[in-house]
Design a protein around this motif. Structure first.
Motif, PDB file in Angstrom:
ATOM      1  N   HIS A  67       0.831  -1.211   0.000  1.00 17.91           N
ATOM      2  CA  HIS A  67       0.000   0.000   0.000  1.00 17.91           C
ATOM      3  C   HIS A  67       0.866   1.261   0.000  1.00 17.91           C
ATOM      4  CE1 HIS A  67      -2.884  -3.054   1.377  1.00 17.91           C
ATOM      5  NE2 HIS A  67      -3.827  -2.254   0.904  1.00 17.91           N
ATOM      6  N   ALA A  68       2.023   1.180   0.687  1.00 21.20           N
ATOM      7  CA  ALA A  68       2.893   2.360   0.823  1.00 21.20           C
ATOM      8  C   ALA A  68       3.541   2.762  -0.499  1.00 21.20           C
ATOM      9  CB  ALA A  68       3.958   2.098   1.887  1.00 21.20           C
ATOM     10  N   GLU A  69       3.424   1.919  -1.546  1.00 17.27           N
ATOM     11  CA  GLU A  69       3.981   2.309  -2.856  1.00 17.27           C
ATOM     12  C   GLU A  69       3.345   3.603  -3.365  1.00 17.27           C
ATOM     13  OE1 GLU A  69       4.025  -0.793  -5.820  1.00 17.27           O
ATOM     14  OE2 GLU A  69       4.878  -2.219  -4.387  1.00 17.27           O
ATOM     15  N   ALA A  70       2.128   3.907  -2.899  1.00 11.36           N
ATOM     16  CA  ALA A  70       1.441   5.129  -3.353  1.00 11.36           C
ATOM     17  C   ALA A  70       2.034   6.395  -2.726  1.00 11.36           C
ATOM     18  CB  ALA A  70      -0.050   5.029  -3.027  1.00 11.36           C
ATOM     19  N   ALA A  71       2.895   6.230  -1.739  1.00 10.82           N
ATOM     20  CA  ALA A  71       3.421   7.395  -1.016  1.00 10.82           C
ATOM     21  C   ALA A  71       4.232   8.319  -1.910  1.00 10.82           C
ATOM     22  CB  ALA A  71       4.265   6.929   0.168  1.00 10.82           C
TER      23      ALA A  71
ATOM     24  N   GLU B  26       6.971  11.695   5.337  1.00 14.00           N
ATOM     25  CA  GLU B  26       7.496  10.637   6.206  1.00 14.00           C
ATOM     26  C   GLU B  26       6.469   9.505   6.150  1.00 14.00           C
ATOM     27  OE1 GLU B  26       8.158  11.806  10.267  1.00 14.00           O
ATOM     28  OE2 GLU B  26       8.557   9.736  10.884  1.00 14.00           O
ATOM     29  N   ILE B  27       6.971   8.284   5.962  1.00 12.80           N
ATOM     30  CA  ILE B  27       6.045   7.160   5.759  1.00 12.80           C
ATOM     31  C   ILE B  27       6.144   6.183   6.917  1.00 12.80           C
ATOM     32  CG2 ILE B  27       5.536   5.209   4.219  1.00 12.80           C
ATOM     33  CD1 ILE B  27       7.200   7.182   2.167  1.00 12.80           C
ATOM     34  N   VAL B  28       4.992   5.776   7.451  1.00 19.18           N
ATOM     35  CA  VAL B  28       4.997   4.737   8.476  1.00 19.18           C
ATOM     36  C   VAL B  28       4.091   3.595   8.021  1.00 19.18           C
ATOM     37  CG1 VAL B  28       5.494   6.285  10.414  1.00 19.18           C
ATOM     38  CG2 VAL B  28       3.111   5.814   9.823  1.00 19.18           C
ATOM     39  N   VAL B  29       4.464   2.401   8.432  1.00 21.93           N
ATOM     40  CA  VAL B  29       3.681   1.207   8.092  1.00 21.93           C
ATOM     41  C   VAL B  29       3.277   0.549   9.400  1.00 21.93           C
ATOM     42  CG1 VAL B  29       3.786  -1.057   6.956  1.00 21.93           C
ATOM     43  CG2 VAL B  29       4.852   0.922   5.869  1.00 21.93           C
TER      44      VAL B  29
END
Ligand SMILES: Cc1cc2nc3c(=O)[nH]c(=O)nc-3n(C[C@H](O)[C@H](O)[C@H](O)COP(=O)(O)OP(=O)(O)OC[C@H]3O[C@@H](n4cnc5c(N)ncnc54)[C@H](O)[C@@H]3O)c2cc1C
Ligand code: FES
Length: 223
Positions: A132-136, A143-146
């Protein structure tokens, strides 16, 4: 508000989502946070979608295929002509001094267009998986968190928060940042105030989210 059968110019798979691009024609992209009703040919019911990007002569929507309507939109091909109505509802107020964009999952959909309008401010984005984080990458300076880390754990203080995401995330953001602007969701059949399908309780009163929102001040919801 205008309505057009807009020609699909391309689609792109981004993680589990589809970025659907259509020719803009005479449609106004509107204010970030506003939405459009998109109806795939042969489908009787349109679905609300936030505008994700407004490249020259195009509009682009980031779509999560969670049911029949969204799956039909993700399956569109170049040359298809979905019906598009909008822009609809109230978007984000852009008169903010220290913006911070906060998004969760498909709730990042309105943030690329919002980021462009605000000069690419910092953002924090949360996703349930690396896929899902590929859309970031659609949102600059993020800043990206999973999961199991949540966005609310990394929101720095002292910002004007503009958020979109699932309801529990919005409730947690509202508790942290009572002045935040939050984009809410409800099932919508018409998108312009005629059906009451999107009625929600706001400050003790029943309101149509498509007319009063989808962007609301956190205080208005909590009051
Ligand atoms: C203002 C607004 C902007 C939106 N922007 C986007 C976007 O940019 N990208 C995107 O992928 N999605 C967006 N959505 C959500 C999207 O419209 C719904 O996922 C879609 O309508 C579901 O239709 P469906 O036929 O695929 O699934 P359905 O079979 O209609 O629904 C699948 C499941 O999701 C639930 N559901 C459906 N719609 C909603 C909703 N709006 N809120 C909460 N639960 C719902 C249903 O109860 C059901 O359990 C937005 C919604 C709103 C209100
Ligand atoms: S969607 Fe019809 S009144 Fe809001």
């Amino acid at each position: 508000m205008q309505s057009e059968r807009a020609e699909v110019t391309g689609t792109e798979q981004i993680g589990p989502y589809t970025l659907l691009r259509v020719a803009r024609g005479g449609l106004d992209p509107g204010i970030p946070g506003q939405f459009f009703m998109l109806e795939a040919p042969g489908r009787p019911l349109p679905r609300p979608m936030s505008l994700c990007l407004a490249p020259p002569a195009e509009l682009a929507f980031l779509i999560d295929p969670i049911g029949p309507g969204t799956r039909a939109l993700c399956a569109l091909e170049p040359g298809d002509r979905p019906a598009i109505l909008g822009p609809l509802g109230n978007g984000y107020r852009l008169d903010v001094e220290r913006p911070l964009l906060v998004g969760g999952g498909i709730g990042i959909a309105p943030l690329p267009y919002l980021s462009e309008a605000l000069g690419q401010p910092p953002a924090v984005l949360g996703f349930r998986s690396e896929l899902h984080a590929e859309a970031a990458h659609l949102v600059p300076n993020a800043e990206i968190v999973v999961e199991p880390t949540y966005v609310t754990e990394v929101i720095p203080p002292g910002h004007d928060v503009l958020a979109c995401g699932p309801e529990p995330m919005l409730a947690a953001v509202a508790a942290l940042e009572p002045a935040a602007q939050l984009a809410w969701e409800a099932p919508m059949a018409c998108g312009y105030g005629a059906c009451y399908g999107c009625a929600v309780e706001i400050a003790g009163e029943i309101k149509r989210l498509c007319v009063e929102g989808p962007v609301l001040a956190a205080e208005a919801v909590a009051a």
